[in-house]
Design an enzyme around this catalytic site. Structure first.
Site, PDB file in Angstrom:
ATOM      1  CE1 TYR A  57      42.637  11.167  50.737  1.00  6.29           C
ATOM      2  CE2 TYR A  57      45.117  10.229  51.074  1.00  6.29           C
ATOM      3  CZ  TYR A  57      44.229  10.908  51.373  1.00  6.29           C
ATOM      4  OH  TYR A  57      44.317  11.969  52.630  1.00  6.29           O
ATOM      5  CB  ILE A 207      52.950  24.285  49.373  1.00  9.05           C
ATOM      6  CG1 ILE A 207      52.396  22.742  48.843  1.00  9.05           C
ATOM      7  CG2 ILE A 207      54.392  23.898  50.058  1.00  9.05           C
ATOM      8  CD1 ILE A 207      53.107  22.418  47.450  1.00  9.05           C
ATOM      9  N   GLY A 208      49.626  25.299  51.208  1.00  5.09           N
ATOM     10  CA  GLY A 208      48.466  26.098  50.932  1.00  5.09           C
ATOM     11  C   GLY A 208      47.778  25.536  49.913  1.00  5.09           C
ATOM     12  CG  PHE A 212      52.377  29.493  49.649  1.00  3.13           C
ATOM     13  CD1 PHE A 212      52.509  30.841  49.410  1.00  3.13           C
ATOM     14  CD2 PHE A 212      51.661  28.636  50.350  1.00  3.13           C
ATOM     15  CE1 PHE A 212      51.999  31.558  50.390  1.00  3.13           C
ATOM     16  CE2 PHE A 212      51.084  29.367  51.338  1.00  3.13           C
ATOM     17  CZ  PHE A 212      51.103  30.768  51.393  1.00  3.13           C
ATOM     18  CB  ALA A 213      52.781  25.609  43.564  1.00  4.93           C
TER      19      ALA A 213
END
Length: 337
Positions: A57, A207-208, A212-213
């Site tokens: 990362y 949260i996909g 979904f935000a």
């Protein structure tokens, strides 16, 4: 913040973890260092003690370095650091994993240095090297546990066969894998296997990938976001997937919470052994995520929420085509000779 046991080896973590990846720009622009540290510190103030990173990362391990700097301002002994190794190369041609003993050891030493810690709480194989028997990779990880450099061993995106064989060499504490309302392919085989073996489940992208935000629904994604080329966020697929969001939005109003909180609460309710690691670059989103812990769902609620996201109506694959071959379905390793 509830605390739960991950696996059967003694690791205790907060029921909600925090994924640090996005702080170093893997989704959008990287945050300035001080802002990134501030988000990590606020997560700790909210009761989160389980922080997830990886040597891949950011640039040259910068995400591990960022977490390491934040740890200097927090009580290290109260924090559980999860980091990962094994992605040797990543580019337009795909992902190459490496699991040779010397590589395992060199990655561990490098992560310890970047994090500036004496030990790593949970050290995951990030992706499975399908050219090396998993017993070989796990054998070196077992040595690192015995030497005190790591406390617990984890796998990520591992197949059932690989999980079984790895666990036979040294107990696996956690499996990190994609799991959310619209990615549930682990439910039939992986989840029961983990429970049979006493392995905790750490869902990433709970949260996909942000669906979904609602940002991708209500406004256009930033041009530099990796999601602009994600199969579920492009063209007709996005238009179809918007309907899924609207259904969850309607249900969230019934439960007096936000769509994110409902989607995350659904994951949190999948079991005591399920510890999702959503990430964010914004304090307000962090507080929103933590608020999911207050949402209480019955079995009937969970079924209603699941039924609102029929998997055959989800448009697009869950991952980019070039990295699809690193998915758990393709993560068997050769037999040990």
């Amino acid at each position: 913040m509830p605390r739960v046991k991950l696996g059967t080896q003694g690791l205790e973590v907060s029921k909600l973890g925090f994924g640090c990846m996005g702080l170093s720009g893997d989704y959008n622009d990287a945050l300035p260092e001080e802002q990134g540290i501030a988000v990590i510190k606020e997560a700790f103030n909210c009761g989160i003690t389980f922080f997830d990173t990886s040597d891949i990362y950011g640039e040259n391990g910068s995400n591990e370095e960022l977490l390491g700097k934040a740890l200097k301002q927090l009580p290290r002994e109260k924090i559980q650091v999860g980091t990962k190794f094994g992605i040797h190369e990543i580019g337009f041609s795909g992902v190459k994993a490496k699991g040779t003993p010397d590589y395992v050891r060199s990655c561990c030493e490098a992560s310890l240095k970047r994090l500036d810690v004496d030990y790593i709480d949970l050290f995951y194989i990030h992706r499975i090297d399908t050219t090396v028997p998993i017993e070989i990779t796990m054998g070196e990880l077992k040595k690192l546990v015995e030497e005190g450099k790591i406390k617990y061993v984890g796998l990520s995106e591992a197949s059932p066969d690989t999980i079984r064989r790895a666990h036979a060499v040294h107990p696996v504490t956690a499996l990190q894998i994609e799991y959310s309302l619209w990615t549930r392919d682990i439910e039939d085989e992986i989840v029961p296997l983990c429970r049979q073996l006493g392995i905790g489940i750490v869902p990433y992208s709970p949260i996909g990938r942000g669906l979904f935000a609602g940002k991708a629904i209500k406004e256009s994604l930033p041009e530099n976001s990796v999601l602009t080329s994600h199969p579920r966020f492009v063209g007709e697929n996005l238009e179809k997937n918007k309907q899924i969001y609207y259904r969850i939005e309607a249900l969230s109003q019934k439960h007096g919470c936000t769509p994110v909180q409902l989607a995350l609460a659904w994951v949190l309710h999948q079991g005591e052994d399920v510890v999702p690691i959503p990430g964010t670059t914004k304090i307000k989103n962090l507080h929103n995520n933590v608020g999911a812990l207050k949402v209480k769902l019955t079995k009937e609620d969970l079924k209603e929420i699941s039924d609102a996201v029929p998997l055959d109506e989800v448009a697009g694959e869950s991952i980019h085509e070039v990295i699809a071959v690193t998915n758990w379905k393709f993560a068997n390793t050769p037999p040990l000779k």
